[in-house]
Design a protein around this motif. Structure first.
Motif, PDB file in Angstrom:
ATOM      1  N   ILE A 297       0.849  -1.204   0.000  1.00 48.25           N
ATOM      2  CA  ILE A 297       0.000   0.000   0.000  1.00 48.25           C
ATOM      3  C   ILE A 297       0.879   1.248   0.000  1.00 48.25           C
ATOM      4  O   ILE A 297       0.666   2.187  -0.770  1.00 48.25           O
TER       5      ILE A 297
ATOM      6  N   LYS B 146      -8.636   0.841   3.014  1.00 53.15           N
ATOM      7  CA  LYS B 146      -7.209   1.074   2.750  1.00 53.15           C
ATOM      8  C   LYS B 146      -6.782   0.555   1.380  1.00 53.15           C
ATOM      9  O   LYS B 146      -5.905   1.122   0.738  1.00 53.15           O
ATOM     10  N   VAL B 147      -7.405  -0.541   0.951  1.00 54.76           N
ATOM     11  CA  VAL B 147      -7.025  -1.138  -0.328  1.00 54.76           C
ATOM     12  C   VAL B 147      -8.178  -2.053  -0.770  1.00 54.76           C
ATOM     13  O   VAL B 147      -8.919  -2.585   0.061  1.00 54.76           O
TER      14      VAL B 147
ATOM     15  N   GLY C  74      -2.797  -0.803  -5.646  1.00 55.19           N
ATOM     16  CA  GLY C  74      -4.196  -0.425  -5.453  1.00 55.19           C
ATOM     17  C   GLY C  74      -5.120  -1.556  -5.076  1.00 55.19           C
ATOM     18  O   GLY C  74      -6.236  -1.333  -4.621  1.00 55.19           O
ATOM     19  N   LYS C  75      -4.674  -2.792  -5.270  1.00 57.62           N
ATOM     20  CA  LYS C  75      -5.545  -3.939  -4.997  1.00 57.62           C
ATOM     21  C   LYS C  75      -4.710  -5.100  -4.483  1.00 57.62           C
ATOM     22  O   LYS C  75      -3.562  -5.276  -4.893  1.00 57.62           O
TER      23      LYS C  75
END
Length: 298
Positions: A41, A71-72, A46-47
């Protein structure tokens, strides 16, 4: 589009004796995966996509979703025994799935952006995630992938020899990976031992692959035919596994892709046996003491 972190967590954890992917090592029961996700992160991923067996789904959701919410993005891929999606109509009896290369292929319907692959039970260090994010944002192409190259002395165990994939590198790119099954330090030099007990020193700047790879989604189309051939050749070999290094070597040797070996100074550590747990706990405690991570990660 931000890159995706694909975490291989479908293994059986047979040597460790429990589901080590979700075992706690940090002061608040943080898993090794937590530290990898925290670093990813921070590096701009992003994932997070978990590759798991379907029966682990609820367990993973309960452990990770409450702390990562907001957060993600989180996604799940189930590694299964179903081969029909690859145009293979046979039912092949196996004790465990087809290995790490197959696990990556299982994510083909869910990943449409550059991504990296890591093991759930290995600690890789922030430097590695930052460099991989930079590669995936700026350099990756459909015929140009990468792997992190670790300094071998930063991947050894105090408790005996280790197996390591040692990279042969030419002009910064991978030529081949040589599996060395007994690597250890002897009189200040890192050596590997062959089946006859003969030792050979490794180059001081040798790089080890710790299964940290960077790809574009083109990898799925490139490797699916390879996997089909592998299944056909090994349908009567229930222990045969289709590993990522097999994919990489074939792509390099056939000229379909190159792999940049990205050097990292990060120290790697991982959990193979129960006895490794206190060492990993101490390593994480030291990182917290040195200000690399907060005492409470989330």
């Amino acid at each position: 589009m931000k890159p995706t972190l694909l975490i291989l967590a479908a293994g059986m954890a047979s040597r460790y004796g429990s589901m080590k992917q979700v075992d706690g090592f940090g002061p608040n029961n943080e898993t090794i995966i937590d530290y990898s996700i925290h670093d990813a992160i921070k590096a701009g991923f992003g994932k997070v996509t978990f590759i798991i067996r379907e029966e682990f789904h609820e367990s993973f959701k309960n452990i990770f979703e409450p702390k990562l919410k907001g957060k993600v993005e989180i996604d799940y891929v189930f590694q299964s025994y179903d081969l029909t999606k690859y145009g293979i109509d046979k039912q092949i009896e196996r004790q465990k799935p087809w290995g790490t290369g197959h696990a990556v292929l299982e994510a083909s319907k869910q990943i449409n952006e550059p991504f990296c692959v890591i093991n759930a039970d290995d600690y890789y260090g922030y430097d590695a995630f930052e460099k991989m994010a930079n590669f995936l944002n700026n350099e990756v192409r459909d015929d140009y992938f990468s792997l992190m190259g670790y300094e071998v002395d930063k991947t050894l165990s105090e408790y005996g020899s280790v197996s390591r994939g040692i990279c042969k590198v030419s002009n910064g790119n991978l030529e081949e990976i040589n599996e060395r099954t007994k690597v250890y330090a002897k009189d200040g030099v890192i050596v590997y031992e062959d089946d006859n007990g003969n030792t050979t020193p490794l180059d001081a700047d040798a790089r080890a692959s710790m299964n940290f790879w960077g790809f574009s989604p083109a990898i799925f189309k490139l490797t699916e035919p390879m996997f089909k051939r592998f299944v056909e050749a090994n349908e009567n070999n229930p222990k045969a596994e289709f590993f990522i290094p097999l994919m990489a070597e074939e792509l390099v040797k056939t000229g379909q892709a190159q792999f940049k070996v990205i050097p990292t100074s990060s120290k790697w550590f991982g959990v193979t046996y129960k006895e490794d747990k206190p060492i990993v706990q101490k390593s994480i405690a030291d990182l917290i003491e040195n200000g690399v991570y907060p005492n409470k990660l989330w």
